[in-house]
Design a protein around this motif. Structure first.
Motif, PDB file in Angstrom:
ATOM      1  N   UNK A  92      28.289 121.163  85.334  1.00 55.84           N
ATOM      2  CA  UNK A  92      27.508 121.209  84.271  1.00 55.84           C
ATOM      3  C   UNK A  92      27.932 120.275  83.053  1.00 55.84           C
ATOM      4  N   UNK A  93      27.038 119.607  82.505  1.00 53.86           N
ATOM      5  CA  UNK A  93      26.986 118.641  81.535  1.00 53.86           C
ATOM      6  C   UNK A  93      26.836 119.471  80.200  1.00 53.86           C
ATOM      7  N   UNK A  94      27.575 119.059  79.273  1.00 52.66           N
ATOM      8  CA  UNK A  94      27.528 119.849  77.922  1.00 52.66           C
ATOM      9  C   UNK A  94      27.567 119.031  76.862  1.00 52.66           C
ATOM     10  N   UNK A  95      26.804 119.012  75.876  1.00 50.98           N
ATOM     11  CA  UNK A  95      26.879 118.239  74.614  1.00 50.98           C
ATOM     12  C   UNK A  95      26.586 119.229  73.467  1.00 50.98           C
ATOM     13  N   UNK A  96      27.393 118.731  72.674  1.00 55.82           N
ATOM     14  CA  UNK A  96      27.477 119.598  71.332  1.00 55.82           C
ATOM     15  C   UNK A  96      27.588 118.955  70.006  1.00 55.82           C
TER      16      UNK A  96
END
Length: 152
Positions: free
Chosen positions: A11-15
């Motif tokens: 899972x790729x997560x950006x925040x």
């Protein structure tokens, strides 16, 4: 804001902390992280998903896009977690404009605040087409999975 994208068992997560994290769902851990991937909070992450109607080189599926307001759009290689190229000809000063990778993997489209959509060759930082005459900011773009068309 939090943008999540699932690719097989990762899972790729950006925040809002400007980073990109790669989670390994098999292990339940953060496999890797890119701190300060953009100079602002990342509002869009787009994986190269391909299409059942066209084929791509297997390495193309390791590419993903990120966008941040005032910081342009970047294409990343999942294997190295390095930015491969930047795209900055479109206008993105305050709205969260999205991006898309074409089913053939050769083109990128993005919305823009100048009431246009831009189509880039994935291998060049210059745009190929500027689709004009929209009545407002183009926030969302998508490629037709079966034919070479952009939906706005």
């Amino acid at each position: 804001p939090l943008e999540v994208l699932t690719v097989s068992d990762i899972v790729l997560v950006c925040g809002s902390d400007w980073s990109i994290q790669v989670f390994d769902m098999n292990k339940g851990t953060v496999a890797s992280e890119v701190p300060d991937a953009h100079s602002r909070a990342i509002h869009c992450i787009t994986q190269n998903k391909g299409s059942a109607f066209s084929s791509q080189a297997p390495d193309s599926y390791n590419l993903f896009l990120t966008s941040a307001v005032t910081d342009g759009m970047k294409i990343w290689d999942l294997r190295t977690l390095r930015c491969v190229r930047r795209y900055e000809n479109h206008v993105n000063r305050c709205q969260p404009c999205s991006s898309a990778v074409s089913p053939c993997g050769r083109f990128i489209a993005t919305g823009s605040e100048d009431n246009c959509a831009y189509v880039y060759d994935i291998r060049s930082s210059n745009y190929l087409h500027r689709l004009q005459n929209h009545s407002d900011t183009v926030l969302n773009v998508a490629f037709n999975p079966a034919t070479p068309q952009v939906r706005l």
